[in-house]
Each structure stands twice: as C-alpha cells, then as structure tokens.
Scaffold this motif. Structure first.
Motif, mmCIF file in Angstrom:
data_model
loop_
_atom_site.group_PDB
_atom_site.id
_atom_site.type_symbol
_atom_site.label_atom_id
_atom_site.label_comp_id
_atom_site.label_asym_id
_atom_site.label_seq_id
_atom_site.Cartn_x
_atom_site.Cartn_y
_atom_site.Cartn_z
ATOM 1 N N THR A 64 0.820 -1.218 0.000
ATOM 2 C CA THR A 64 0.000 0.000 0.000
ATOM 3 C C THR A 64 0.855 1.270 0.000
ATOM 4 O O THR A 64 0.422 2.311 -0.472
ATOM 5 N N GLY A 65 2.092 1.176 0.514
ATOM 6 C CA GLY A 65 3.004 2.321 0.475
ATOM 7 C C GLY A 65 3.284 2.716 -0.968
ATOM 8 O O GLY A 65 3.370 3.904 -1.306
ATOM 9 N N TYR A 68 0.623 5.106 -2.237
ATOM 10 C CA TYR A 68 0.815 6.517 -1.847
ATOM 11 C C TYR A 68 1.992 7.123 -2.623
ATOM 12 O O TYR A 68 1.969 8.288 -3.008
ATOM 13 N N ARG A 69 3.011 6.313 -2.854
ATOM 14 C CA ARG A 69 4.168 6.795 -3.624
ATOM 15 C C ARG A 69 3.766 7.095 -5.072
ATOM 16 O O ARG A 69 4.215 8.086 -5.658
ATOM 17 N N ARG A 120 10.704 5.015 -5.825
ATOM 18 C CA ARG A 120 11.559 4.603 -4.697
ATOM 19 C C ARG A 120 12.593 5.646 -4.277
ATOM 20 O O ARG A 120 13.479 5.344 -3.482
ATOM 21 N N ALA A 128 5.202 11.032 -0.419
ATOM 22 C CA ALA A 128 4.162 10.051 -0.064
ATOM 23 C C ALA A 128 3.731 10.256 1.382
ATOM 24 O O ALA A 128 2.538 10.264 1.707
ATOM 25 N N SER A 129 4.710 10.454 2.253
ATOM 26 C CA SER A 129 4.407 10.645 3.671
ATOM 27 C C SER A 129 3.612 11.935 3.865
ATOM 28 O O SER A 129 2.655 11.980 4.646
ATOM 29 N N SER A 132 -0.021 11.655 2.438
ATOM 30 C CA SER A 132 -0.832 10.621 3.092
ATOM 31 C C SER A 132 -1.520 11.136 4.354
ATOM 32 O O SER A 132 -2.341 10.442 4.930
ATOM 33 N N ARG A 138 -6.546 9.586 1.967
ATOM 34 C CA ARG A 138 -6.636 8.310 2.686
ATOM 35 C C ARG A 138 -7.943 7.594 2.339
ATOM 36 O O ARG A 138 -7.963 6.393 2.121
ATOM 37 N N GLY A 158 1.488 -1.977 5.189
ATOM 38 C CA GLY A 158 1.351 -0.523 5.198
ATOM 39 C C GLY A 158 1.451 0.046 6.594
ATOM 40 O O GLY A 158 2.281 -0.381 7.396
ATOM 41 N N ARG A 159 0.599 1.050 6.864
ATOM 42 C CA ARG A 159 0.631 1.711 8.181
ATOM 43 C C ARG A 159 -0.694 1.579 8.917
ATOM 44 O O ARG A 159 -0.756 1.744 10.119
ATOM 45 N N ASP A 160 -1.777 1.339 8.146
ATOM 46 C CA ASP A 160 -3.116 1.357 8.740
ATOM 47 C C ASP A 160 -3.944 0.152 8.312
ATOM 48 O O ASP A 160 -5.164 0.202 8.321
ATOM 49 N N ARG A 186 17.407 0.878 5.108
ATOM 50 C CA ARG A 186 16.916 1.813 4.100
ATOM 51 C C ARG A 186 18.079 2.338 3.252
ATOM 52 O O ARG A 186 17.986 2.417 2.033
ATOM 53 N N ARG A 209 9.914 10.798 8.722
ATOM 54 C CA ARG A 209 8.740 10.034 8.276
ATOM 55 C C ARG A 209 8.104 9.281 9.438
ATOM 56 O O ARG A 209 6.880 9.202 9.550
ATOM 57 N N ASP A 213 4.280 9.934 10.184
ATOM 58 C CA ASP A 213 3.341 8.812 10.050
ATOM 59 C C ASP A 213 2.678 8.447 11.381
ATOM 60 O O ASP A 213 1.572 7.908 11.394
ATOM 61 N N ARG A 216 0.207 12.020 12.519
ATOM 62 C CA ARG A 216 -0.845 12.659 11.716
ATOM 63 C C ARG A 216 -2.210 12.422 12.388
ATOM 64 O O ARG A 216 -2.391 11.462 13.148
#
Ligand code: DC
Length: 253
Positions: A64-65, A68-69, A120, A128-129, A132, A138, A158-160, A186, A209, A213, A216
C-alpha cells in the motif's frame, strides 16, 4: 492484479451466525484465502517479509506504500500542491494501480506506466508521507485497497491495514526494529538501487517520516490491539517469515 480462479472465491465471513461459528469458519479456511495485515514503520522489513509470506501462503502481495508513492509521483509530474486536498483526492480516485508479481519481483503500474523504480527515491518517500496525511487521499486509497483485498487471499503491508483498511483481517502483524537498523536497511536498499544518498540524509528522512506517520491526525501508524508484535532487529527474513507462518497456522487451523 491477477488472481488464480481458485483464489477468486468469495469469503463467506458474513455467513457465520455467531462468534463461535466464525471461529470455526476461520479455522477451516485455507491459507490461500486469508487476509493478512502487516503494519509498521519504514525499514522494519515489511516489504521483504510480506512478499515472502505471500509466496509461502499462495496469496497476492499488496504494497500500500507503493500506492501513496504512485500518487506522489503523479502529484509531482502534474505540479499539484501537496496541500491541495480536493485536487489530490480527485487524482487519487482516478488512479489505476496494478501490481504484477513475477517470481521474486513485484512491479508497480500506475495509469499503465511502470513506476517501480521512479517511486523509490527519497523525494517520493517524503512526498508520499506528506500527502498521506490528507483525509481525502486516505479515503480514496482505503477504498482502492479494500477493493483489491475484497476476495481475500492477500497479504497487505502498510501503516493502517490492521487498524483501518481491514480491521477484521484474519491475522495482523506489527513489524518493528531498532531505528539504527531500520536506517541502515533503508540506506543499503537505496544504494543497491543506485540512488545517491548519504547515511545522515537517510537517517533524517526516516526519522522525519516516523514522526509524520505516527503523529498525523487521520489513521496514524499504530499497532492494532490484536496485532502480533514482531521485532525484526538482528533477525533474518527467513526467521521472521517462519514465525509469521507459525502464527498464521496456529490462528487458522
Ligand atoms: O511503506 P512506504 O515507505 O513505501 O510508504 C510510504 C509512505 O506512504 C509512508 O511514509 C506513509 C504512507 N503510507 C500510509 O500512510 N499508509 C499506508 N498504508 C502505507 C503508506
């Protein structure tokens, strides 16, 4: 995103009448019909383990990232302000994103264009961050992700995912690692892709980030109460995936 016919079968979650029945239903479901959520911060190893877990279980992998990217990339190409929520939401709703997995590689297509490498860069990570955090963005993304995972047989990262996208996922993981190791991972990943970065820049970007993340207003990154926490620090991908497979089998069989 292509699925085999056997994976297309709709899940019959709503057919179960009581929590007890639902438990039975879960236990008897085949591994390749499950919905598995993996959340966590950047550099925790989510993509690598999610891809590997999906392969082991015969599921489709959804990053899912990358969605957003991809939106970030279009925002940049069209010169849209990251603060223009309405235009961002309209654009997000019009996006057509597809994942094509062949062997070990998953390629990302946005509006038919292969954006796998273009999304990337450190710039796209930041963008993206930043976008989002918008509620409208969202909502559009969550809708698209639910549609992609509607039939089950998916590992989403993802995050959520466990908190918002699929709060009733069959199994949820929260993957984390010490920040020094996440920064190093990374950095190595970017260097391997030929992106020119230094370690300090990577450190700043990742910590910023993390902050964005988790702070928010809408759907901040947090562990779902029923997610299994896994610390990937100093552990190999194989070890982490083995643990996940064990948990999935325990939960479902
Ligand atoms: O997983 P990633 O690093 O590719 O994600 C890029 C950004 O996208 C991340 O910093 C925050 C956002 N994101 C999000 O808000 N919700 C998700 N489910 C996935 C990513």
């Amino acid at each position: 995103m292509e699925k085999k016919t056997s994976e297309r079968k709709r899940l019959t979650r709503s057919a179960a009448s009581s929590p007890k029945d639902q438990g039975k239903e879960k236990r008897h479901r085949s591994l390749r019909q499950l919905t598995i959520a993996i959340d966590g911060p950047s550099g925790a190893g989510k993509s690598t383990v999610a891809k590997s877990l999906a392969k082991r279980l015969g599921c489709v992998y959804i990053d899912t990232g990358a969605m957003y990217r991809s939106l970030g990339l279009k925002v940049k190409e069209r010169g849209i302000s990251p603060e223009d929520e309405l235009t961002l939401q309209r654009l997000a709703l019009s996006l057509h994103i597809r994942f094509v997995t062949k062997g070990e590689q998953t390629r990302v297509f946005c509006q038919g264009e292969d954006v796998t490498e273009a999304i990337r860069t450190p710039e796209m990570s930041r963008l993206a961050s930043s976008i989002s955090k918008q509620k409208g963005v969202r909502e559009a993304m969550v809708e698209m992700q639910r549609e992609m995972g509607r039939e089950g047989g998916v590992v989403l990262e993802g995050r959520d995912i466990g908190t918002v996208v699929f709060p009733d996922a069959d199994v949820k993981f929260y993957l984390d690692a010490e920040s020094s190791e996440r920064i190093r991972r990374r950095y190595d990943e970017l260097v391997e892709k030929g992106v020119k970065v230094d370690l300090e820049e990577t450190r700043e970007e990742l910590l910023q980030r993390d902050y964005n993340d988790t702070h928010r207003v809408h759907s901040p990154l947090k562990k779902a109460t029923d997610a299994v926490f896994i610390d990937s620090t100093r552990r190999s991908v194989e070890e982490v995936v083995e643990e996940m497979v064990r948990v999935v089998k325990e939960r479902v069989h």
